[in-house]
Design a protein around this motif. Structure first.
Motif, PDB file in Angstrom:
ATOM      1  N   GLU A  75      32.514  34.754  41.737  1.00 42.04           N
ATOM      2  CA  GLU A  75      32.834  35.321  40.427  1.00 42.04           C
ATOM      3  C   GLU A  75      34.166  34.735  39.976  1.00 42.04           C
ATOM      4  O   GLU A  75      35.157  34.813  40.701  1.00 42.04           O
ATOM      5  CB  GLU A  75      32.938  36.844  40.576  1.00 42.04           C
ATOM      6  N   ALA A 118      39.302  38.319  47.941  1.00 43.80           N
ATOM      7  CA  ALA A 118      39.784  38.881  46.678  1.00 43.80           C
ATOM      8  C   ALA A 118      40.447  37.813  45.821  1.00 43.80           C
ATOM      9  O   ALA A 118      40.637  36.672  46.253  1.00 43.80           O
ATOM     10  CB  ALA A 118      40.764  40.015  46.977  1.00 43.80           C
ATOM     11  N   GLN A 119      40.832  38.215  44.612  1.00 43.26           N
ATOM     12  CA  GLN A 119      41.483  37.290  43.687  1.00 43.26           C
ATOM     13  C   GLN A 119      42.819  36.785  44.240  1.00 43.26           C
ATOM     14  O   GLN A 119      43.444  37.441  45.068  1.00 43.26           O
ATOM     15  CB  GLN A 119      41.703  37.969  42.343  1.00 43.26           C
ATOM     16  N   SER A 134      43.596  34.502  46.388  1.00 47.21           N
ATOM     17  CA  SER A 134      43.629  34.399  47.849  1.00 47.21           C
ATOM     18  C   SER A 134      43.373  32.967  48.280  1.00 47.21           C
ATOM     19  O   SER A 134      42.808  32.172  47.533  1.00 47.21           O
ATOM     20  CB  SER A 134      42.584  35.320  48.482  1.00 47.21           C
ATOM     21  N   SER A 150      41.475  36.965  38.809  1.00 50.39           N
ATOM     22  CA  SER A 150      40.220  37.613  38.411  1.00 50.39           C
ATOM     23  C   SER A 150      38.991  36.938  39.029  1.00 50.39           C
ATOM     24  O   SER A 150      37.924  36.933  38.417  1.00 50.39           O
ATOM     25  CB  SER A 150      40.084  37.650  36.881  1.00 50.39           C
ATOM     26  N   LYS A 207      36.526  36.264  42.671  1.00 47.56           N
ATOM     27  CA  LYS A 207      36.132  36.787  43.975  1.00 47.56           C
ATOM     28  C   LYS A 207      35.115  35.837  44.583  1.00 47.56           C
ATOM     29  O   LYS A 207      34.419  35.119  43.866  1.00 47.56           O
ATOM     30  CB  LYS A 207      35.454  38.154  43.859  1.00 47.56           C
ATOM     31  N   ARG A 245      34.663  38.743  52.413  1.00 50.46           N
ATOM     32  CA  ARG A 245      34.837  38.982  50.981  1.00 50.46           C
ATOM     33  C   ARG A 245      36.277  38.637  50.638  1.00 50.46           C
ATOM     34  O   ARG A 245      37.203  39.236  51.183  1.00 50.46           O
ATOM     35  CB  ARG A 245      34.505  40.426  50.649  1.00 50.46           C
ATOM     36  N   THR A 283      40.722  31.387  45.640  1.00 47.12           N
ATOM     37  CA  THR A 283      40.255  32.155  44.484  1.00 47.12           C
ATOM     38  C   THR A 283      41.415  32.263  43.502  1.00 47.12           C
ATOM     39  O   THR A 283      42.552  32.500  43.892  1.00 47.12           O
ATOM     40  CB  THR A 283      39.780  33.560  44.890  1.00 47.12           C
ATOM     41  N   GLU A 304      32.310  35.553  48.229  1.00 45.08           N
ATOM     42  CA  GLU A 304      31.772  36.118  49.464  1.00 45.08           C
ATOM     43  C   GLU A 304      31.104  34.997  50.242  1.00 45.08           C
ATOM     44  O   GLU A 304      30.348  34.209  49.679  1.00 45.08           O
ATOM     45  CB  GLU A 304      30.765  37.215  49.139  1.00 45.08           C
TER      46      GLU A 304
END
Length: 150
Positions: free
Chosen positions: A41, A90-91, A93, A74, A76, A88, A71, A78
């Motif tokens: 995403e 996160a933003q 990262s 905003s 993400k 998973r 990432t 997986e």
């Protein structure tokens, strides 16, 4: 020409062929993916073997050993590994897939979280192998401040 001189002339050719075969075989083994992106995403890219430029990733895209996944804001991602471990990301990262091998009896995965947030879900089958085989199957996540492992 004597057979000895033919052998001497063929030896460098044989060595060169053997070297090229071994080199191509090592690239083929190194090219095996260790997992796939199952959700992406926003803007997520990967540095293959840690080298620039970053390439955008897509769902079902392969993850390889020594990849660095980033990432953006905003965003993400997986990743589903072959041993069914799910990461998973996160933003904002950045993770480094440092080590990974898996076979029937054991496996070892090392992920380095350089910045950001990460959630890891280790498959129940993996945790049972860890219990049965003791230290032969592990998953480790390194952060700048701590190490977490199963």
């Amino acid at each position: 020409m004597s057979s000895k001189s033919v052998c001497l002339k063929m030896t460098p050719l044989f060595v060169a062929c053997l070297f090229s075969f071994l080199l191509s075989a090592s690239f083929a083994l190194a090219a095996d993916s260790v997992g796939k992106f199952t959700h992406v995403e926003g803007k997520v890219d990967v540095l293959r073997e840690g080298t620039l430029p970053g390439k955008p990733v897509k769902v079902n895209g392969d993850v390889f050993l020594k990849d660095i996944v980033r990432t953006k804001s905003s965003a993400k991602a997986e990743i589903l590994f072959r041993d069914k471990t799910v990461l998973r990301i996160a933003q904002r990262s950045r993770i480094d897939i440092s080590e990974y091998f898996q076979n029937e009896a054991n496996g070892h995965g090392v992920v380095k979280l350089q910045r950001g947030l990460l959630r890891a879900n280790v498959d129940k089958g993996m945790s049972q192998r860890i219990f049965v085989f003791n230290d032969t199957a592990t998953t480790e996540i390194y952060t700048p401040n701590a190490v977490a492992g199963v």
